[in-house]
Motif scaffolding. Structure first.
Motif, PDB file in Angstrom:
ATOM      1  N   LYS A 494       0.836  -1.220   0.000  1.00  0.00           N
ATOM      2  CA  LYS A 494       0.000   0.000   0.000  1.00  0.00           C
ATOM      3  C   LYS A 494       0.868   1.267   0.000  1.00  0.00           C
ATOM      4  O   LYS A 494       0.639   2.192  -0.777  1.00  0.00           O
ATOM      5  N   GLU A 495       1.874   1.256   0.905  1.00  0.00           N
ATOM      6  CA  GLU A 495       2.662   2.490   1.055  1.00  0.00           C
ATOM      7  C   GLU A 495       3.562   2.753  -0.154  1.00  0.00           C
ATOM      8  O   GLU A 495       4.046   3.870  -0.342  1.00  0.00           O
ATOM      9  N   GLU A 496       3.763   1.742  -0.986  1.00  0.00           N
ATOM     10  CA  GLU A 496       4.635   1.961  -2.153  1.00  0.00           C
ATOM     11  C   GLU A 496       3.870   2.459  -3.368  1.00  0.00           C
ATOM     12  O   GLU A 496       4.442   3.102  -4.247  1.00  0.00           O
ATOM     13  N   ILE A 497       2.545   2.193  -3.387  1.00  0.00           N
ATOM     14  CA  ILE A 497       1.747   2.519  -4.577  1.00  0.00           C
ATOM     15  C   ILE A 497       1.862   3.989  -4.983  1.00  0.00           C
ATOM     16  O   ILE A 497       2.140   4.311  -6.146  1.00  0.00           O
ATOM     17  N   ALA A 498       1.676   4.844  -3.992  1.00  0.00           N
ATOM     18  CA  ALA A 498       1.643   6.282  -4.296  1.00  0.00           C
ATOM     19  C   ALA A 498       2.964   6.769  -4.875  1.00  0.00           C
ATOM     20  O   ALA A 498       2.992   7.684  -5.704  1.00  0.00           O
ATOM     21  N   GLU A 499       4.036   6.163  -4.427  1.00  0.00           N
ATOM     22  CA  GLU A 499       5.372   6.640  -4.812  1.00  0.00           C
ATOM     23  C   GLU A 499       5.772   6.215  -6.226  1.00  0.00           C
ATOM     24  O   GLU A 499       6.638   6.845  -6.838  1.00  0.00           O
ATOM     25  N   LEU A 500       5.177   5.130  -6.711  1.00  0.00           N
ATOM     26  CA  LEU A 500       5.650   4.509  -7.957  1.00  0.00           C
ATOM     27  C   LEU A 500       5.807   5.488  -9.106  1.00  0.00           C
ATOM     28  O   LEU A 500       6.796   5.456  -9.840  1.00  0.00           O
ATOM     29  N   PHE A 501       4.818   6.388  -9.247  1.00  0.00           N
ATOM     30  CA  PHE A 501       4.806   7.271 -10.418  1.00  0.00           C
ATOM     31  C   PHE A 501       5.497   8.601 -10.154  1.00  0.00           C
ATOM     32  O   PHE A 501       5.785   9.336 -11.073  1.00  0.00           O
ATOM     33  N   GLU A 502       5.691   8.865  -8.861  1.00  0.00           N
ATOM     34  CA  GLU A 502       6.107  10.226  -8.508  1.00  0.00           C
ATOM     35  C   GLU A 502       7.556  10.524  -8.850  1.00  0.00           C
ATOM     36  O   GLU A 502       7.873  11.541  -9.409  1.00  0.00           O
ATOM     37  N   LYS A 503       8.421   9.586  -8.443  1.00  0.00           N
ATOM     38  CA  LYS A 503       9.839   9.902  -8.609  1.00  0.00           C
ATOM     39  C   LYS A 503      10.480   8.893  -9.537  1.00  0.00           C
ATOM     40  O   LYS A 503      10.063   7.743  -9.601  1.00  0.00           O
ATOM     41  N   THR A 504      11.521   9.345 -10.197  1.00  0.00           N
ATOM     42  CA  THR A 504      12.289   8.387 -10.979  1.00  0.00           C
ATOM     43  C   THR A 504      13.170   7.600 -10.023  1.00  0.00           C
ATOM     44  O   THR A 504      13.451   8.040  -8.907  1.00  0.00           O
ATOM     45  N   PHE A 505      13.601   6.451 -10.440  1.00  0.00           N
ATOM     46  CA  PHE A 505      14.511   5.583  -9.682  1.00  0.00           C
ATOM     47  C   PHE A 505      13.891   5.058  -8.388  1.00  0.00           C
ATOM     48  O   PHE A 505      14.583   4.639  -7.488  1.00  0.00           O
ATOM     49  N   GLU A 506      12.566   5.110  -8.293  1.00  0.00           N
ATOM     50  CA  GLU A 506      11.879   4.576  -7.113  1.00  0.00           C
ATOM     51  C   GLU A 506      11.499   3.112  -7.405  1.00  0.00           C
ATOM     52  O   GLU A 506      10.853   2.835  -8.416  1.00  0.00           O
ATOM     53  N   ARG A 507      11.875   2.179  -6.511  1.00  0.00           N
ATOM     54  CA  ARG A 507      11.562   0.764  -6.775  1.00  0.00           C
ATOM     55  C   ARG A 507      11.026   0.097  -5.514  1.00  0.00           C
ATOM     56  O   ARG A 507      11.412   0.446  -4.404  1.00  0.00           O
ATOM     57  N   GLY A 508      10.166  -0.888  -5.715  1.00  0.00           N
ATOM     58  CA  GLY A 508       9.656  -1.637  -4.576  1.00  0.00           C
ATOM     59  C   GLY A 508      10.701  -2.642  -4.071  1.00  0.00           C
ATOM     60  O   GLY A 508      11.550  -3.090  -4.826  1.00  0.00           O
ATOM     61  N   LYS A 509      10.608  -2.950  -2.781  1.00  0.00           N
ATOM     62  CA  LYS A 509      11.596  -3.857  -2.164  1.00  0.00           C
ATOM     63  C   LYS A 509      11.563  -5.247  -2.814  1.00  0.00           C
ATOM     64  O   LYS A 509      12.601  -5.815  -3.178  1.00  0.00           O
TER      65      LYS A 509
END
Ligand code: ADP
Length: 557
Positions: A494-509
């Protein structure tokens, strides 16, 4: 002959002048202008009194001495007016040389006037008293005095130009005094003299010097806050007071003395209230004036701030322009570099592929294995370069779209499924397009950019799924076209969903563990391209291990 009335009049002049001198001096004893004014006033009093008293004695010798004192007073008054003009209302530079030169000349003329016959030679008896007989230095003396007054006047005028509003008003009073004095002198000493033919009334010209004293005092004391009407009231009350005070002494009988004294007392009470009223009036006016000045100061301040603000705005606009220019240059540089990277990479890939296919002769098994490694690495490198290129392109021409009418079902089949099916099969996953319930209309899209956007999402679905596969579905929701990409993969926290599109180089664990070479750029690019189409992208997931669904929503026009 000097009459009793004239004596009273002259006494009043003396008292008024002296009082004003004292008031001005005590107001600011340390100020040069106030000090000089005080001395100037004394000189004028000496001048007026001696001019008047020179007419009284029978002895012409004393008259001669008093006449000399008169001219001495005139000389000093002119000199101090000259000095005064350098200190009022603003101080301007008085060169030491000029100061001492003037002092010296005045000193010499003083000696000549008082102790020699070169300025005033003697007196000529006349039926009414006497006329003056002038010496040969008289003309020079006169020229010198006039010169001093002219320089003083010029200084005041010079000051007027650089003065504040308040100082201008002060100077106006001063000019009024000078004008009245000069006018009165000209009338008495030139016009009346021409008519009468003698100096019989010349004293009256002198008396007008009191106007100079009075108005200069007003100017220094900033009496402009009064109206002229109020000032005149005060003068009148003062003058009347003095006359009424002197009257009892002149009365022949005790009764009359008592009566006039009572009148004087009554007048004192009346005068007291009158002056008190005028003072209250002054206070009110002063307050009003102060407020006006304050308002003007505030207005000036506001103007100054506005100017500063404008300058700041201009600077910031310039900075923004500069920043934009630099940003463009940076992106351009990035693009150029990547083009230069892509071309040699493609050539390398082609050669590797041709080598593997045996175009240059059959390869031994020992060489084939490392060559395949080289081929795969080059391919991955090309992908990386393309991703970076997409980001750069995105920044350079965000809004520039080359739209074309597109049948989305065919488009997805051809551009996405056909291309990705081999790698899905390789992983043992399915990749299918679910038939839509409703008719899907054609929409306007930039086919290249939209391909990148959707490709990333579907590719991710395959990347982050180990069992099952990816289903693509087209549907209309609230009049908008939705592309739904659903997988049976690792899911997203849940906490990763919002971040996925926002920043470049953001990846899930989890994603990092499964697919180590990801760079977290794909979704960022997808989002930007979709938004350029006035569309939206978002993701949903029940949680880890429960698959993810990506929604791409596009307007129909
Ligand atoms: P990359 O896939 O190269 O890491 P992306 O921007 O495409 O970069 O994706 C960013 C991150 O979003 C991924 O690293 C992963 O954590 C998560 N993600 C994207 N798609 C999926 C998916 N279908 N299932 C699970 N996680 C996903």
């Amino acid at each position: 002959m000097v009459t009793l009335l004239e004596t009273i009049f002259v006494t009043i002049i003396g008292v008024v002048g002296f009082t004003l001198g004292i008031i001005v001096y005590t107001k600011a004893p340390l100020k040069k202008a106030n000090q000089i004014f005080f001395v100037f006033t004394l000189c004028v009093i000496v001048w007026i009194l001696s001019a008047s008293f020179s007419e009284i004695p029978e002895d012409l010798k004393i008259s001669l001495i008093l006449s000399k004192v008169t001219y001495f007073g005139v000389l000093l008054a002119a000199t101090f007016l000259f000095y005064f003009s350098f200190y009022f209302p603003k101080e301007i530079i008085l060169k030491t040389g000029l100061k001492f030169f003037t002092g010296g000349v005045t000193f010499i003329f003083s000696l000549l006037t008082l102790f020699s016959n070169s300025v005033i030679k003697g007196v000529i008896p006349q039926p009414w008293g006497f006329d003056l007989d002038f010496g040969n230095m008289y003309s020079l003396f006169l020229i010198y005095c006039i010169l001093l007054v002219i320089v003083a006047f010029r200084n005041f005028l010079k000051n007027l130009r650089i003065s504040s509003h308040l100082e201008k008003l002060q100077l106006r009073y001063l000019f009024l005094g000078i004008i009245i004095f000069v006018a009165a002198s000209i009338i008495v000493n030139v016009i009346v003299r021409a008519i009468v033919g003698s100096d019989i009334y010349y004293r009256f010209g002198n008396y007008s010097a009191i106007f100079l004293v009075i108005f200069t005092a007003f100017a220094i004391l900033k009496y402009h806050l009064f109206e002229i009407r109020v000032i005149l009231t005060e003068i009148l009350v003062g003058a009347m007071g003095i006359v009424l005070f002197l009257l009892p002494f002149l009365m022949p009988s005790l009764n009359l003395k008592t009566l006039t004294f009572l009148v004087f007392l009554l007048f004192l009470i009346f005068g007291y209230y009158l002056i008190k009223a005028t003072h209250e009036e002054t206070k009110r006016r002063e307050e009003a004036e102060r407020l006006t000045v304050q308002e003007r100061v505030l207005r000036d301040e506001a103007e100054r701030i506005a100017i500063q603000e404008r300058a700041l705005r201009q600077r910031s606009e310039k900075l923004v322009r500069e920043f934009e220019r630099l940003d463009r240059a940076k992106t351009q540089f990035l693009l150029a570099t990547q083009h230069h990277l892509r071309t040699p990479l493609s050539i390398m890939k082609n050669y590797a592929s041709m080598l593997l296919e045996g175009t240059y002769g059959k390869l031994g098994e020992i060489v084939k294995h490392p060559l395949s490694g080289i081929y795969v690495s080059i391919e991955r490198l090309i992908k990386v370069v393309n991703e970076f290129l997409d980001v750069a392109q995105l920044q350079l021409d965000k809004g520039v779209l080359k739209k074309a009418k597109t049948d989305m079902i065919n488009y997805l089949k051809k551009e996405i499924i056909e291309e990705l099916l081999p790698s899905a099969k390789e992983k043992g996953l399915y990749l299918k397009l679910e038939p839509s319930k409703e008719k899907i209309p054609e929409i306007m899209i930039d086919q290249t950019k939209m391909k990148t956007a959707i490709y990333n999402v579907v590719d991710n679905g395959l990347k982050y799924t180990q069992k099952g596969g990816v289903t693509i579905k087209l549907q209309i929701v609230n009049g908008k076209l939705q592309i739904v990409v659903k997988d049976t993969g690792i899911g997203i926290k849940k906490e990763e969903i919002a971040e996925l599109f926002e920043k470049t180089f953001e990846r899930g664990k989890e994603a990092e563990k499964l697919y180590t070479t990801g760079r977290g750029i794909g979704l960022y690019i997808s989002k930007n391209f979709i938004e350029a189409h006035q569309g939206k992208i978002w993701a949903e997931s029940e949680g880890e291990g429960k698959g993810s669904t990506f929604y791409i929503e596009l307007p129909r026009t």
